[in-house]
Design an enzyme around this catalytic site. Structure first.
Site, PDB file in Angstrom:
ATOM      1  N   SER A  39       0.831  -1.206   0.000  1.00  0.00           N
ATOM      2  CA  SER A  39       0.000   0.000   0.000  1.00  0.00           C
ATOM      3  C   SER A  39       0.864   1.254   0.000  1.00  0.00           C
ATOM      4  O   SER A  39       1.727   1.423   0.863  1.00  0.00           O
ATOM      5  CB  SER A  39      -0.892   0.052   1.243  1.00  0.00           C
ATOM      6  N   HIS A  71      -4.169  -1.951  -4.446  1.00  0.00           N
ATOM      7  CA  HIS A  71      -3.033  -2.825  -4.752  1.00  0.00           C
ATOM      8  C   HIS A  71      -3.029  -3.109  -6.260  1.00  0.00           C
ATOM      9  O   HIS A  71      -4.077  -3.152  -6.888  1.00  0.00           O
ATOM     10  CB  HIS A  71      -3.129  -4.131  -3.971  1.00  0.00           C
ATOM     11  N   THR A  93      -0.347 -11.727  -1.989  1.00  0.00           N
ATOM     12  CA  THR A  93      -1.425 -12.497  -1.355  1.00  0.00           C
ATOM     13  C   THR A  93      -1.251 -12.358   0.153  1.00  0.00           C
ATOM     14  O   THR A  93      -0.179 -12.636   0.685  1.00  0.00           O
ATOM     15  CB  THR A  93      -1.358 -13.975  -1.781  1.00  0.00           C
ATOM     16  N   HIS A  94      -2.291 -11.860   0.800  1.00  0.00           N
ATOM     17  CA  HIS A  94      -2.222 -11.674   2.255  1.00  0.00           C
ATOM     18  C   HIS A  94      -2.667 -12.939   2.991  1.00  0.00           C
ATOM     19  O   HIS A  94      -3.511 -13.703   2.508  1.00  0.00           O
ATOM     20  CB  HIS A  94      -3.105 -10.495   2.685  1.00  0.00           C
ATOM     21  N   GLU A 193      -6.084  -3.591  14.685  1.00  0.00           N
ATOM     22  CA  GLU A 193      -5.952  -3.955  16.088  1.00  0.00           C
ATOM     23  C   GLU A 193      -6.942  -3.175  16.956  1.00  0.00           C
ATOM     24  O   GLU A 193      -7.372  -2.079  16.610  1.00  0.00           O
ATOM     25  CB  GLU A 193      -4.533  -3.636  16.604  1.00  0.00           C
ATOM     26  N   SER A 212       1.413  -8.065   6.783  1.00  0.00           N
ATOM     27  CA  SER A 212       2.214  -8.749   5.749  1.00  0.00           C
ATOM     28  C   SER A 212       3.665  -8.844   6.221  1.00  0.00           C
ATOM     29  O   SER A 212       3.937  -8.791   7.418  1.00  0.00           O
ATOM     30  CB  SER A 212       2.138  -7.959   4.429  1.00  0.00           C
ATOM     31  N   ASN A 235      -1.036   5.368   8.793  1.00  0.00           N
ATOM     32  CA  ASN A 235      -1.958   5.786   9.858  1.00  0.00           C
ATOM     33  C   ASN A 235      -1.308   5.529  11.201  1.00  0.00           C
ATOM     34  O   ASN A 235      -0.452   4.649  11.326  1.00  0.00           O
ATOM     35  CB  ASN A 235      -3.271   4.990   9.767  1.00  0.00           C
TER      36      ASN A 235
HETATM   37  I1  8IG Z   1      -2.064   0.401   5.757  1.00  0.00           I
HETATM   38  O1  8IG Z   1      -2.932   0.066  11.633  1.00  0.00           O
HETATM   39  C1  8IG Z   1      -2.266  -0.493   7.514  1.00  0.00           C
HETATM   40  N1  8IG Z   1      -2.148  -1.797   7.601  1.00  0.00           N
HETATM   41  N2  8IG Z   1      -2.441  -4.467  11.372  1.00  0.00           N
HETATM   42  N3  8IG Z   1      -2.693  -2.168  11.503  1.00  0.00           N
HETATM   43  C2  8IG Z   1      -2.477  -3.294  10.768  1.00  0.00           C
HETATM   44  N4  8IG Z   1      -2.293  -3.263   9.466  1.00  0.00           N
HETATM   45  C3  8IG Z   1      -2.317  -2.066   8.890  1.00  0.00           C
HETATM   46  C4  8IG Z   1      -2.530  -0.878   9.567  1.00  0.00           C
HETATM   47  C5  8IG Z   1      -2.734  -0.935  10.962  1.00  0.00           C
HETATM   48  N5  8IG Z   1      -2.498   0.117   8.678  1.00  0.00           N
END
Ligand code: 8IG
Length: 272
Positions: A39, A71, A93-94, A193, A212, A235
C-alpha cells in the site's frame, strides 16, 4: 494452476514453474532483485527503471489477483539505469485471504527461482511512534511474527538474526540520513488492532503494525536472498490516533506520499 493444484504440488516446484513462465514471457532469463510493492508504494516501479514487460499476476502459475483496493495486480520486469533486472511484484497475497501460507510466499519463492539475490519488501502499516505522521517511511529493523504461522514446513530451522540486512539499511541511510527504523509486528488482520492490542505490541517491542512482510521475509531468508524491508506509516495505530482508522485514510496517505517514497526506494535500489 488452481489453488488445489498449488497446495498439492511441492511449493518450490510451483515457484520454478512460475519463474520459467516469467522468464519466457518477459524474455529475461534471470532477474537480480525482487520488489513487493505494498500500500502506497505502487508508483515506485516507474522510477526504478524502464518497464520492459508487464504480466497480469493471475496469468502467472500460482499467483492470484489482489484482493485489496489500491493494490496493483501486475508483475513487471524493469531494467534499471545500472543494468540490473528488477522483478516488481504488484500483487501480494495476504495471509487473511485464507489461501494458506504457501500462497502468501509463492511470489517470494518465485523471485528466488527467477534468480533474485535481493528481496525488497514494502508495505503500508500502522505506526506506534507518534512522531511518525502518516506518510513517513520507516526502515524495518526486525519483526515479530504474531500470525502463529510459518512459511517453512517440517524441520526447517532457519536463523533469522539480522534478517533485515544491516548492509542495505546503511545504504538507505546514505540516501536519506533522516530515515528511522522500527520493529514490525505482523498481525493476521484483516481487522485492524484494538487499542489494547496496539499497547501489547508496543510492550513487546513493536513500533509498526501490519498484515504482511514477516512471513514473506522468513521465506526470502530461507530461499537465500538478502532482505530489505521498508514500511510506509499510513496511519497511527488504533488508540495512538484520536480518530478511528479507515481504509480510505490509508489510501490517501499512500497517494500523498507516493512520489516521495517511490523516489526514495528507486534511489536505494540504484545503490544495491
Ligand atoms: I495500511 O494500523 C495499515 N495496515 N495491522 N494495523 C495493521 N495493518 C495495517 C494498519 C494498521 N495500517
Amino acid at each position: 494452476m488452481s489453488n488445489a493444484e498449488l497446495s498439492s504440488t511441492d511449493p518450490f516446484e510451483a515457484a520454478q514453474a512460475a519463474a520459467a513462465y516469467i522468464a519466457e514471457q518477459t524474455g529475461v532469463a534471470s532477474h537480480d532483485v525482487a520488489l513487493v510493492l505494498g500500500s502506497g508504494w505502487g508508483e515506485a516501479a516507474e522510477l526504478i527503471g524502464e518497464t520492459t514487460a508487464t504480466l497480469t499476476a493471475s496469468e502467472v502459475p500460482g499467483f492470484h489477483a489482489p484482493a485489496v483496493e489500491g493494490h496493483v495486480g501486475t508483475i513487471r520486469s524493469v531494467l534499471t539505469k545500472e543494468g540490473k533486472r528488477a522483478l516488481v511484484l504488484g500483487a501480494r497475497t495476504h495471509y487473511y485471504e485464507g489461501k494458506g501460507v504457501r500462497a502468501v510466499v509463492h511470489g517470494v519463492r518465485t523471485a528466488a527461482a527467477a534468480g533474485c539475490k535481493t528481496f525488497v519488501v514494502t508495505n503500508g502499516c500502522g505506526g506506534l511512534n507518534e512522531n511518525w505522521t502518516p506518510g513517513t517511511p520507516v526502515l524495518i529493523s526486525d519483526h515479530i511474527n504474531l500470525t502463529a504461522a510459518s512459511p517453512l514446513e517440517g524441520a526447517t530451522f532457519v536463523d533469522l538474526t539480522d534478517l533485515y540486512s544491516p548492509r542495505i539499511r546503511a545504504l538507505a541511510r546514505e540516501v536519506d540520513p533522516s530515515l528511522e527504523e522500527g520493529v514490525y509486528a505482523q498481525f493476521t488482520g484483516p481487522h485492524y488492532e484494538t487499542p489494547a492490542e496496539v499497547q501489547y505490541a508496543k510492550r513487546i517491542g513493536a513500533e509498526l503494525v501490519g498484515m504482511s512482510t514477516a512471513l514473506e521475509s522468513i521465506a526470502a531468508r530461507h530461499a537465500g536472498m538478502e532482505v530489505f524491508g521498508i514500511s510506509l506509516v499510513t496511519n497511527l495505530a488504533a488508540g495512538i490516533s484520536p480518530v478511528p482508522l479507515s481504509h480510505q485514510e490509508v489510501i490517501e496517505a499512500g497517494q500523498a506520499a507516493g512520489k516521495r517514497i517511490s523516489k526514495l526506494l528507486a534511489d536505494i535500489i540504484a545503490k544495491l
